[in-house]
Design an enzyme around this catalytic site. Structure first.
Site, PDB file in Angstrom:
ATOM      1  N   GLY A  50      23.568 -21.714   4.877  1.00  0.00           N
ATOM      2  CA  GLY A  50      24.907 -21.397   4.458  1.00  0.00           C
ATOM      3  C   GLY A  50      24.600 -21.872   2.765  1.00  0.00           C
ATOM      4  O   GLY A  50      25.643 -21.890   2.166  1.00  0.00           O
ATOM      5  N   GLY A  51      23.670 -21.966   2.308  1.00  0.00           N
ATOM      6  CA  GLY A  51      23.416 -22.432   0.832  1.00  0.00           C
ATOM      7  C   GLY A  51      24.048 -21.393  -0.253  1.00  0.00           C
ATOM      8  O   GLY A  51      23.913 -21.742  -1.219  1.00  0.00           O
ATOM      9  N   GLU A  52      24.304 -20.148   0.333  1.00  0.00           N
ATOM     10  CA  GLU A  52      25.000 -19.356  -0.639  1.00  0.00           C
ATOM     11  C   GLU A  52      26.596 -19.276  -0.597  1.00  0.00           C
ATOM     12  O   GLU A  52      27.011 -18.221  -1.065  1.00  0.00           O
ATOM     13  CB  GLU A  52      24.388 -17.787  -0.398  1.00  0.00           C
ATOM     14  CG  GLU A  52      23.150 -17.497  -1.163  1.00  0.00           C
ATOM     15  CD  GLU A  52      21.960 -18.473  -0.411  1.00  0.00           C
ATOM     16  OE1 GLU A  52      21.996 -18.305   0.519  1.00  0.00           O
ATOM     17  OE2 GLU A  52      21.125 -18.992  -1.555  1.00  0.00           O
ATOM     18  N   ASP A 111      17.134 -20.166  -6.945  1.00  0.00           N
ATOM     19  CA  ASP A 111      17.446 -20.102  -5.375  1.00  0.00           C
ATOM     20  C   ASP A 111      15.882 -20.421  -4.520  1.00  0.00           C
ATOM     21  O   ASP A 111      15.614 -19.810  -3.719  1.00  0.00           O
ATOM     22  CB  ASP A 111      17.818 -18.829  -5.272  1.00  0.00           C
ATOM     23  CG  ASP A 111      18.226 -18.522  -3.629  1.00  0.00           C
ATOM     24  OD1 ASP A 111      18.470 -19.524  -2.967  1.00  0.00           O
ATOM     25  OD2 ASP A 111      18.104 -17.261  -3.419  1.00  0.00           O
ATOM     26  N   TRP A 135      17.197 -24.278   7.338  1.00  0.00           N
ATOM     27  CA  TRP A 135      17.309 -23.021   8.043  1.00  0.00           C
ATOM     28  C   TRP A 135      15.780 -22.842   8.717  1.00  0.00           C
ATOM     29  O   TRP A 135      15.801 -21.906   9.203  1.00  0.00           O
ATOM     30  CB  TRP A 135      17.826 -21.994   7.559  1.00  0.00           C
ATOM     31  CG  TRP A 135      17.655 -21.569   6.078  1.00  0.00           C
ATOM     32  CD1 TRP A 135      18.116 -22.496   4.875  1.00  0.00           C
ATOM     33  CD2 TRP A 135      16.730 -20.687   5.489  1.00  0.00           C
ATOM     34  NE1 TRP A 135      17.696 -21.673   3.805  1.00  0.00           N
ATOM     35  CE2 TRP A 135      16.819 -20.816   4.243  1.00  0.00           C
ATOM     36  CE3 TRP A 135      15.905 -19.592   6.196  1.00  0.00           C
ATOM     37  CZ2 TRP A 135      16.038 -20.018   3.412  1.00  0.00           C
ATOM     38  CZ3 TRP A 135      15.163 -19.037   5.338  1.00  0.00           C
ATOM     39  CH2 TRP A 135      15.384 -19.079   4.274  1.00  0.00           C
ATOM     40  N   THR A 173      20.231 -20.430  11.808  1.00  0.00           N
ATOM     41  CA  THR A 173      19.268 -19.572  12.568  1.00  0.00           C
ATOM     42  C   THR A 173      17.745 -20.382  12.926  1.00  0.00           C
ATOM     43  O   THR A 173      16.911 -19.715  13.084  1.00  0.00           O
ATOM     44  CB  THR A 173      18.919 -18.502  11.370  1.00  0.00           C
ATOM     45  OG1 THR A 173      18.583 -19.294  10.090  1.00  0.00           O
ATOM     46  CG2 THR A 173      20.195 -17.729  11.014  1.00  0.00           C
ATOM     47  N   ASP A 226      14.848 -22.352  -2.353  1.00  0.00           N
ATOM     48  CA  ASP A 226      14.955 -23.317  -1.296  1.00  0.00           C
ATOM     49  C   ASP A 226      13.504 -23.907  -0.749  1.00  0.00           C
ATOM     50  O   ASP A 226      12.605 -23.073  -1.047  1.00  0.00           O
ATOM     51  CB  ASP A 226      15.411 -22.541   0.151  1.00  0.00           C
ATOM     52  CG  ASP A 226      16.634 -21.872  -0.128  1.00  0.00           C
ATOM     53  OD1 ASP A 226      16.756 -21.061  -0.834  1.00  0.00           O
ATOM     54  OD2 ASP A 226      17.606 -22.315   0.764  1.00  0.00           O
TER      55      ASP A 226
END
Lengths: 549, 271
Positions: free
Chosen positions: A205-207, A316, A255, A189, A318
């Protein structure tokens, strides 16, 4: 007037009849000369004083989002009127930064639809739409953050984890490179940037238990030039920071667009969270280079230095915020720095050459770390590990700030950020990895405290100290990006759909307009068209261009 | 050729209706405590990250009020099964996700919306309706009858448990839900305007006033806008509402499962 028109017609008729070339024909012939392709010099020059270009995500490679334009001022901003509105006609919202060149806007939208739009009128010139597979694994919105441009091509990252090049004149595909297989959790993205003919991009795609990377592709051919894995493989430096096989599914996505320093030829990118997000026991260690900023050689992708904001993150957080480069006076000496307001609630100023910490100070309430120690590591406070019963920590998983772009005014040396004051109860449990499935090992729920309600604020920080200069409060947290101008304006958005213009020196509100949707994750840009300064505002499914009457 | 196409069409129709017949209209696991427990595990693993641990929404929507807003078991099953196209809500497809898995998740979610009663319902519905009309209908509307200042209650029986209803009536509501926050607006001239807040931003506020007029006000054109923390819902202690009337009222509310067109409508209001 009438006479002149008649005369012109007569002269043209004469010219046609006698084959004589008039001065006006020479001029129009020059205008019709094909425009030179976008060059390295043009992008390096950043935002020109004539307002004729916006060629890269942050306006310039430093990501300052500070325009030299001064036609719209604190005194006259109240007179802004809309010139036109463009509707996407698609589902989903803008998160894009538009590009402008030669009076044409290049805009990406949700679901990998993109447009070239006449900047004078808002009329579409071409539209591109990518047919997307149904098994996308994009975590948090089917969005796109903008084009990169180079030569006569535009570059767009796709939700099915490709990087494509479009012909800027037609919107037709010139090449299409797969970054990774989308069905196992990869998506993209990010707005690419183009440096010396290389298109720099990354993967989300970290999840989903991916292994993140930053890639460089040849702008002409679409061939991959280098790849930097954001998680080292066994045997590589940093690999000992991942227990067992956890590196294979450790996330560390990319991202949000980084910065580039032409002097040192270094790229600076923020890296996403380690996976599983909330269950750290499966990945003992610092988990490099998750939640770090990395400085990479732009020619080779080799790591020069890294700084990890949140070692072994379990919230989470990031580090996918936008880094801004500048030169600042530090202890009587001018130093090249990277400025970074982090999702973990701390603001950082780092040395650009070495990555060494210069300033670290909370810009929102943080309950997980007392401070950042002199060694650059956070001094942790106890009782902040997510648990089955739930653990309250501030900030929440969305963070003190996030991917919405900050801005920097070099004339006043002020860093601006839309900050959030929200806490969360974090839960965690041991997850199982299944390719293509979410792999987070927990969940959160926002703390609702009537005595201490969550809110947001636009904050102006002194990057040499991290001290706050002023703030403008919103009723609840805003996710809008920012734009500053040399005339002393800052444009922002509130969480209720208002576009706001404030005095960037005082924080005083000067003008507002209800757009009907928030500027979620996206900033306005500004440029000149036919002698008028325009401010282009993406909000929801619309783009609106504003100028003085 | 045409008959072949027709035959194919007919076969497809038959298959589609067969599928539709196979899928029950209501959740076969509703109230099954083992299924609810299994559904909780599934929800936490696969849904909570986006929808929140309490299913009240973090990155994705609140799921606790979907039934009271009119969604059906079968409709929700299809949403989970097929996903929501052009959004990040994925399709949870077979065979990895069985029908049973989906129903169990929904059975769990249903308990968050309206916990299954622990004892058999008691009370007189007819008297409960009368109590409602005398005490509640000034502010609450059921089947197009009643006031507008409080939340519409035509579906309250599928949205709130008996325990929650009892406690709200007896002890009041600390935090009004969005759209029902009491507010007082003091204009530049004239008496204060009281009402409930429908929306607000930095520059304006939109309310329904106590005369049920909906109207927006610009903050820079009024003297003050003051939120009142407590809900307008009065406390009905035992002195105002006997235990037996309360039991009847809650029993009546429990029967409200959606708009019932068989109930006599009152004539439309003429403006």
């Amino acid at each position: 007037m009438f006479f002149q028109e008649v005369t012109t017609v007569r002269l043209e008729t004469l010219a046609a009849v006698f084959g004589v070339m008039l001065a006006s024909d020479v001029a129009s012939a020059q205008e019709n000369t094909p425009l030179a392709p976008v060059s390295a010099q043009e992008i390096l020059a950043g935002l020109p004083s004539d307002g004729s270009r916006w060629l890269t995500f942050g306006g310039d490679y430093a990501n300052q989002r500070h325009s030299p334009l001064t036609q719209i001022t604190p005194q006259n901003v109240g007179q802004l009127v809309p010139r036109w509105t463009f509707q996407t006609g698609t589902l989903g919202n803008f998160e894009t930064t538009s590009l402008l060149r030669d009076n044409v806007l290049y805009v990406t939208g949700p679901l990998n639809v993109a447009w070239a739009i006449d900047a004078r009128t808002g009329r579409q010139i071409w539209r591109y739409r990518r047919e997307l597979p149904t098994n996308l694994t994009a975590c948090c919105g089917l969005v796109n953050r903008g084009f990169g441009i180079w030569g006569d091509k535009l570059f767009m990252a796709t939700l099915d984890a490709h990087l494509i090049a479009l012909d800027a004149r037609t919107g037709s595909v010139v090449w299409d490179a797969e970054l990774e297989e989308h069905s196992i959790g990869y998506a993209s993205t990010i707005a690419p940037i183009v440096v010396n003919g290389k298109v720099i991009t990354g993967v989300a795609g970290g999840e989903y238990g991916i292994r993140g990377f930053i890639d460089a592709y040849d702008a002409e051919t679409g061939q991959r030039v280098w790849r930097f894995y954001t998680i080292p493989a066994p045997g590589e430096p940093g690999s000992a920071t991942w227990a067992g096989d956890s590196w294979k599914t450790g996330g560390a996505s990319v991202w949000v667009t980084g910065a580039y320093d032409p002097e040192s030829n270094l790229l600076f990118y923020g890296i996403g969270n380690p996976g599983p997000d909330y269950f750290g026991e499966m990945r003992e260690g610092d988990n490099l280079y998750s939640n770090s900023i990395v400085a990479l050689d732009a020619d080779t992708g080799r790591l020069r230095w890294h700084y990890q904001f949140t070692p072994h993150d379990v919230h989470d957080w990031d580090a996918t915020e936008v880094p801004i480069l500048a030169d600042l006076p530090i202890d009587g000496q001018t130093r090249g720095v990277v400025m970074f307001a982090n999702r973990n609630g701390f603001y950082y100023t780092l040395d650009r050459e070495t990555g060494r910490l210069i300033v670290a100070k909370p810009f929102v309430e943080t309950t997980w770390a007392k401070e950042i120690g002199p060694d650059g590591r956070p001094v942790l406070l106890p009782g902040n590990t997510p648990s089955e019963e739930g653990t309250v920590t501030c900030p929440d998983l969305t963070g003190g700030t996030n991917f919405w772009p900050p801005a920097f005014d070099p004339s006043t040396r002020t860093f601006f950020v839309n900050a959030r004051e929200v806490c969360m109860t974090y839960y965690s449990w041991e997850p199982e990895y299944t390719p293509g499935d979410r792999f987070t090992g927990g969940a959160g729920q926002r703390v609702v405290d009537p005595d201490n309600p969550a809110y947001g604020a636009l904050r102006a920080l002194d990057p040499t100290t991290g001290e706050r200069k002023w703030e403008f409060r919103y009723l609840s947290p805003s996710t809008a990006g920012l734009l500053t101008t040399a005339s002393g304006l800052i444009f922002s958005g509130d969480p209720d759909g208002n576009l706001l213009a404030l005095d960037s020196r005082s924080g005083q509100l000067l003008w507002h307009y209800q757009m009907g949707a928030t500027l979620h994750g996206t900033s306005p840009i500004t440029y000149m068209v036919d002698g008028k300064q325009h401010v282009l505002v993406p909000a929801g499914t619309t783009l609106t261009a504003w100028s003085l009457p | 050729m045409r008959s072949l196409a027709l035959l194919t069409f007919a076969t497809a129709l038959a298959c589609a209706s067969l599928v539709a017949q196979d899928l029950p209209e209501t959740n076969p696991f509703h109230g099954d405590s083992a299924a609810v427990l299994a559904g909780m595990g599934q929800f936490r693993q696969r849904c909570a990250d986006c929808h929140g641990m309490d299913a009240r929404g973090v990155r994705a929507p609140d799921l606790t009020q979907v039934w009271s807003s009119g969604r059906t078991d079968r409709g929700l099953f299809n949403t989970v099964r097929n996903g929501v196209s052009n959004t990040e809500m994925p399709a949870f497809t077979a065979p990895r996700t069985s029908d049973r898995d989906v129903w169990q998740i929904l059975a769990y979610l249903r308990t968050l919306a309206s916990p299954a009663p622990t004892d058999l319902p008691t009370g007189d519905v007819g008297n409960g309706a009368l109590v409602f009309e005398n005490n509640c209908s000034g502010c609450h509307r059921v089947n197009a009858k009643g006031g507008l200042l409080g939340p519409e209650l035509s579906r309250i029986g599928s949205g709130r448990s008996r325990e929650v209803l009892l406690s709200r009536i007896r002890t009041g509501i600390d935090e009004p839900r969005p759209g029902f926050q009491p507010v007082t607006i003091t204009p530049e001239s004239g008496p204060p305007i009281r009402g409930v807040k429908k929306n607000e931003d930095l520059f304006s506020v939109q309310i329904m006033d106590t005369r049920e007029r909906i109207q927006g006000y610009r903050k820079d054109q009024v003297r003050s806008v003051v939120d009142i923390r407590r809900s307008m819902m009065p406390i009905f202690g035992p002195e105002r509402l006997s235990d037996s009337d309360l039991t009847d009222l809650v029993r009546y509310l429990g029967t409200l499962r959606g708009f019932d067109p068989s109930v006599e409508q009152r004539p439309p209001v003429v403006f």
